[in-house]
Design a protein around this motif. Structure first.
Motif, mmCIF file in Angstrom:
data_model
loop_
_atom_site.group_PDB
_atom_site.id
_atom_site.type_symbol
_atom_site.label_atom_id
_atom_site.label_comp_id
_atom_site.label_asym_id
_atom_site.label_seq_id
_atom_site.Cartn_x
_atom_site.Cartn_y
_atom_site.Cartn_z
ATOM 1 N N ILE A 6 0.847 -1.192 0.000
ATOM 2 C CA ILE A 6 0.000 0.000 0.000
ATOM 3 C C ILE A 6 0.880 1.239 0.000
ATOM 4 O O ILE A 6 1.782 1.368 0.825
ATOM 5 N N CYS A 8 1.277 4.707 1.092
ATOM 6 C CA CYS A 8 0.674 5.469 2.187
ATOM 7 C C CYS A 8 1.199 6.899 2.225
ATOM 8 O O CYS A 8 2.391 7.124 2.457
ATOM 9 N N SER A 13 -5.151 6.391 2.744
ATOM 10 C CA SER A 13 -4.283 5.260 2.401
ATOM 11 C C SER A 13 -3.908 4.491 3.659
ATOM 12 O O SER A 13 -3.806 3.254 3.634
ATOM 13 N N THR A 29 4.021 -1.361 3.620
ATOM 14 C CA THR A 29 3.642 0.013 3.289
ATOM 15 C C THR A 29 4.826 0.756 2.691
ATOM 16 O O THR A 29 5.955 0.628 3.176
ATOM 17 N N ILE A 59 -3.538 1.947 -3.895
ATOM 18 C CA ILE A 59 -3.227 3.384 -3.874
ATOM 19 C C ILE A 59 -4.531 4.181 -3.895
ATOM 20 O O ILE A 59 -5.531 3.750 -4.479
ATOM 21 N N VAL A 60 -4.523 5.328 -3.245
ATOM 22 C CA VAL A 60 -5.665 6.238 -3.249
ATOM 23 C C VAL A 60 -5.459 7.248 -4.372
ATOM 24 O O VAL A 60 -4.391 7.845 -4.483
ATOM 25 N N GLU A 63 -6.162 11.798 -2.466
ATOM 26 C CA GLU A 63 -5.983 11.713 -1.020
ATOM 27 C C GLU A 63 -6.559 12.988 -0.410
ATOM 28 O O GLU A 63 -5.893 14.027 -0.356
ATOM 29 N N ASN A 70 -2.666 11.380 -6.520
ATOM 30 C CA ASN A 70 -1.544 10.455 -6.610
ATOM 31 C C ASN A 70 -1.373 9.948 -8.045
ATOM 32 O O ASN A 70 -2.344 9.876 -8.797
ATOM 33 N N ASP A 91 -8.433 3.192 -4.852
ATOM 34 C CA ASP A 91 -9.504 3.847 -4.114
ATOM 35 C C ASP A 91 -9.770 5.175 -4.822
ATOM 36 O O ASP A 91 -8.971 6.105 -4.743
#
Length: 295
Positions: A6, A8, A13, A29, A59-60, A63, A70, A91
């Motif tokens: 992930i 972050c 995230s 992470t 991944i977002v 954010e 991102n 996401d």
């Protein structure tokens, strides 16, 4: 063992990572300081180091704790080159519908919501995923109500939800989709949000406020914008928030973990005229508070 990687760099995230921890699954992470750009070379190094074990990359897109966009396309491309068997998960809760996203090119699964950029009411999630992934997940969900494969099977067979559907949300979403198309789809909706975000940023900078993100970079988003809380002795966010609220405007407190910020959103059924009215009230509130950041 098998792990999810992930990226972050903000509250949402980290929430994605927390879900994986809660399920007791393997996690790595790649942590990026809030507001800083994702170092793709360093990310490639982490992927390469753990490529035998990485099964998912998450991944977002937007954010919203910082307002950052991102680099989902670049991360997706990188993942498909370095860990081609991993599932890429995006996401897109607060971006889908207003920020272009080539789903096929950069991910395998994208999750969004009925509200946010679709301007409907919350009540259900929307999952776009490869059919083979949904089929492969059948019988493996640790949740009964969040069993995507079972729900997809039910919708394919009967067009019905397996459990009581959120009828009001579905009806609202149907209308929201008509409005989305009438506005011109993702590009035109995004352009409206962008014009609002940049107008407010121009005005706030003219008042002496400092942006949290670097406006010259493509990661500067237009869904929500974070500003540093000023160091002025008369500044009080709670008072500022309350005064705006009483005048019909609701802004957001900060959600960055290591910076004192507040945020102003650009999404929703709002216009440039609404943004202009907001700035009138912000200027009036600052005057009452005795906060002049231009001196």
């Amino acid at each position: 063992g098998k792990v999810s990687l992930i990226i972050c760099n903000g509250a949402y995230s980290y929430r994605m990572a927390d879900v994986i921890k809660k399920l007791g699954l393997g996690l790595i992470t790649f942590t990026v300081e809030e507001g800083k750009e994702v170092d793709l070379d360093a990310l490639e190094g982490i992927m390469t180091m753990h490529k035998a074990n990485i099964t998912n990359v998450g991944i977002v897109h937007c954010e919203t704790s910082t307002g950052m966009f991102n680099p989902v396309a670049e991360v997706g491309k990188l993942a498909r080159r370095v860990v081609p068997n991993a599932t890429v998960f995006i996401d897109a809760m607060s971006s889908f519908g207003a920020v272009p996203l080539d789903v096929d090119a950069c991910c395998d699964v994208v999750v969004t919501s009925a509200n946010k950029c679709f301007q409907s009411v919350p009540g259900f999630s929307i999952v776009l995923a490869r059919k083979d992934l949904i089929a492969a997940s059948k019988g493996r969900s640790p949740s009964y109500t969040l069993d995507v494969a079972k729900q997809a099977e039910g919708l394919d067979k009967s067009g019905q939800f397996n459990n009581t559907p959120p009828v009001h949300s579905l009806m609202a979403f149907n209308t929201a989709m008509i409005e989305h198309e009438q506005e011109g789809g993702t590009i035109q909706r995004g352009n409206r949000y962008k014009s609002i975000a940049h107008y407010v940023a121009d005005q706030m900078e003219a008042l002496g406020f400092k942006l949290f993100l670097d406006r010259s970079l493509p990661s500067f988003g237009y869904i929500i914008t974070a500003y540093h809380s000023p160091a002025h002795p008369n500044w009080n966010f709670e008072k500022f928030y309350t005064m705006l609220n009483e005048r019909g405007f609701v802004i957001y407190p900060g959600k960055a973990s290591k910076a004192d910020t507040f945020r102003i959103g650009s999404l929703g059924d709002i216009t440039l005229q609404d943004a202009e009215a907001l700035m009138v009230e912000i200027k009036a509130s600052l005057l009452i508070m005795g906060v002049d950041l231009r001196k």
